[in-house]
Design a protein around this motif. Structure first.
Motif, PDB file in Angstrom:
ATOM      1  N   PHE A  72       0.924  -1.224   0.115  1.00 47.56           N
ATOM      2  CA  PHE A  72       0.040  -0.070  -0.126  1.00 47.56           C
ATOM      3  C   PHE A  72       0.984   1.233  -0.130  1.00 47.56           C
ATOM      4  O   PHE A  72       0.648   2.146  -0.638  1.00 47.56           O
ATOM      5  N   ALA A  73       2.033   1.207   0.907  1.00 51.02           N
ATOM      6  CA  ALA A  73       2.866   2.303   0.859  1.00 51.02           C
ATOM      7  C   ALA A  73       3.355   2.523  -0.533  1.00 51.02           C
ATOM      8  O   ALA A  73       3.643   3.799  -1.010  1.00 51.02           O
ATOM      9  N   TYR A  74       3.894   1.566  -1.241  1.00 45.22           N
ATOM     10  CA  TYR A  74       4.421   1.707  -2.346  1.00 45.22           C
ATOM     11  C   TYR A  74       3.380   2.512  -3.488  1.00 45.22           C
ATOM     12  O   TYR A  74       3.790   3.035  -4.138  1.00 45.22           O
ATOM     13  N   TYR A  75       2.041   1.760  -3.496  1.00 50.50           N
ATOM     14  CA  TYR A  75       1.018   2.204  -4.429  1.00 50.50           C
ATOM     15  C   TYR A  75       0.696   3.717  -4.066  1.00 50.50           C
ATOM     16  O   TYR A  75       0.731   4.815  -5.019  1.00 50.50           O
ATOM     17  N   LEU A  76       0.613   4.205  -2.745  1.00 44.52           N
ATOM     18  CA  LEU A  76       0.207   5.460  -2.279  1.00 44.52           C
ATOM     19  C   LEU A  76       1.568   6.586  -2.750  1.00 44.52           C
ATOM     20  O   LEU A  76       1.420   7.462  -3.238  1.00 44.52           O
ATOM     21  N   LEU A  77       2.910   6.070  -2.596  1.00 44.81           N
ATOM     22  CA  LEU A  77       3.888   6.910  -2.993  1.00 44.81           C
ATOM     23  C   LEU A  77       4.009   7.005  -4.251  1.00 44.81           C
ATOM     24  O   LEU A  77       4.431   8.155  -4.878  1.00 44.81           O
ATOM     25  N   ARG A  78       3.408   6.156  -5.137  1.00 47.39           N
ATOM     26  CA  ARG A  78       3.619   6.224  -6.793  1.00 47.39           C
ATOM     27  C   ARG A  78       2.801   7.374  -7.062  1.00 47.39           C
ATOM     28  O   ARG A  78       2.823   7.982  -8.077  1.00 47.39           O
ATOM     29  N   THR A  79       1.746   7.758  -6.443  1.00 53.54           N
ATOM     30  CA  THR A  79       0.618   8.924  -6.535  1.00 53.54           C
ATOM     31  C   THR A  79       0.974  10.228  -6.421  1.00 53.54           C
ATOM     32  O   THR A  79       0.515  10.989  -6.725  1.00 53.54           O
ATOM     33  N   LEU A  80       2.164  10.327  -5.649  1.00 53.83           N
ATOM     34  CA  LEU A  80       2.841  11.588  -5.202  1.00 53.83           C
ATOM     35  C   LEU A  80       3.963  12.046  -6.174  1.00 53.83           C
ATOM     36  O   LEU A  80       4.593  11.331  -6.785  1.00 53.83           O
ATOM     37  N   ASP A  81       3.951  13.424  -6.587  1.00 52.63           N
ATOM     38  CA  ASP A  81       4.889  13.989  -7.428  1.00 52.63           C
ATOM     39  C   ASP A  81       6.081  14.289  -6.564  1.00 52.63           C
ATOM     40  O   ASP A  81       6.236  15.386  -6.276  1.00 52.63           O
TER      41      ASP A  81
END
Length: 410
Positions: free
Chosen positions: A91-100
């Motif tokens: 989940f942390a990976y997916y969430l970090l991917r959405t951040l610029d």
């Protein structure tokens, strides 16, 4: 808007700079070395337990987020997650991917990411139970993509093994000449000649140069300083680069960067017909792919366009070019500059008789058809994941709505 509590990135994960590992200290092994863009090599021991998440911290890789499901070694070219604070790592990976994250350049001359600079970023995210449900949904797409990727590797390995035995090692012909027992089905076995000729190839087969079998052309690149000619992949005419070829699985279906129709016309960038075999021959020599549809390429890629009466298929040609030893075209140190389109034209290909070629085609073409179907399915799954990811992570859609979208494509 999301009803998740607003915390900080530092509440989600604690990042830390990776660990130096010079090439001189690396020992061949099976532990992935994670660099700024993901796996960059292997070592014999791990520095961190998996699963892990890394973030490129400088230059062109700044903000690139990667996930690793095993123990690993994070290089100092990236930040890695030292502590997930009880959150789901994926989940942390997916969430970090959405951040610029590249937007949070700490301001030095070389763009760079400072963990202390980004830990305070406000970030809404749900509790662990909801994290697990989101990961289960998005992970099902990623797992299917990975399954297809591994299946394609196996299918291509099977095709290339058959090609090598029949047309490189001349296994059936040598076995016949030595009186050994057949190891193929009778209808296939009887296709092969009984012995080798004076050129040490199966009697009746030929050697022809690629220049005689194909029209060999190369692509073109508009001036890089004129940025108006280049658009993101999917927004113009597909324009293949060697970098993109490095990420392909047998077939070229799209590219990371396209050209505008106006650029194609203005700079007369040659058209590559669907089905053409492509070979990189500059910088990185020997990457091979089949164009799944009409496209274009830069000047570092040769196009083997078959003549009307060329007696071998693109599948046969693909296997030949994948098995070819490109170091025979020049010394290892100079091969990247020694190979040119004339070198490619001069390569000699073994050409079997029509019946043996047809037997190979009947056995191998279904494998390539399955590979292409898997590649296209992966594109659909990736597009679905990338569509859902920011909406799920921002709370714009709920899990039930997202599940319906996944069910429609899975």
């Amino acid at each position: 808007m999301s009803e998740w509590p607003i915390k900080t990135l530092g509440d989600l994960v604690t990042l830390q700079r990776g660990i130096d590992l010079p090439a001189s200290r690396r020992i061949e092994g099976k532990v992935p070395i994670m660099g700024s863009f993901g796996i960059t090599g292997y070592h014999d021991k791990a520095a961190m337990h998996g699963p892990g998440v890394t973030v490129g911290r400088s230059g062109a890789s700044i903000g690139v987020v990667s996930y690793i499901d095993r123990d690993y070694w994070p290089l100092n070219t990236c930040l890695f997650v030292k502590d997930f604070h009880g959150n789901n790592p994926r989940f942390a990976y997916y969430l970090l991917r959405t951040l610029d994250l590249a937007h949070y350049n700490s301001g030095s001359a070389q763009p760079s990411l400072n963990r202390n600079y980004i830990h305070p970023i406000p970030l809404p995210f749900p509790d662990r139970r909801e994290q697990d449900l989101i990961v289960e949904l998005l992970g099902s797409l990623d797992d299917k993509i990975e399954l297809n990727r591994r299946m394609n590797e196996t299918l291509e390995a099977m095709a290339r093994a058959i090609f090598k035995d029949w047309f490189v090692d001349f296994g059936p012909t040598r076995a016949k000449a030595e009186g050994r027992a057949p190891y193929l089905a009778p209808a296939i076995w009887e296709l092969f000649p009984d012995g080798l000729d004076g050129q040490d190839k199966p009697a009746g087969w030929e050697k022809r140069s690629l220049g005689k079998l194909f029209s060999v052309s190369i692509g073109r690149t508009p001036p890089r300083k004129e940025r108006e000619h280049f658009v993101p992949g999917g927004e113009g005419r597909t324009w293949l680069s060697i970098k993109t070829m490095g990420d392909l699985q047998t077939f070229a279906v799209a590219s990371e960067e396209d050209l505008t129709p106006e650029a194609i016309k203005q700079f007369r960038v040659p058209l590559i017909p669907a089905g053409t075999v492509l070979v990189s021959f500059k910088l990185t020599v020997g990457r091979v792919a089949i164009a799944a549809r009409d496209m274009h390429s830069n000047e570092a890629i040769a196009h083997l366009v078959a003549h009307e009466h060329t007696p071998v298929s693109n599948v046969f040609t693909y296997c030949f070019m994948k098995n070819f030893d490109y170091e025979t075209l020049g010394s290892t140190s100079s091969i990247a500059t020694a190979v040119n389109s004339q070198s490619i034209k001069a390569i000699e290909m073994i050409v079997p008789d029509a019946d043996t070629h047809a037997g190979f085609q009947a056995m191998v073409q279904p494998l390539f058809d399955r590979i292409l179907a898997n590649v296209r399915e992966c594109r659909t799954l990736s597009a679905t994941r990338d569509l859902l990811l920011p909406k799920l992570m921002s709370g714009k859609i709920g899990l039930q709505e997202a599940e319906k979208v996944v069910e429609a494509v899975a």
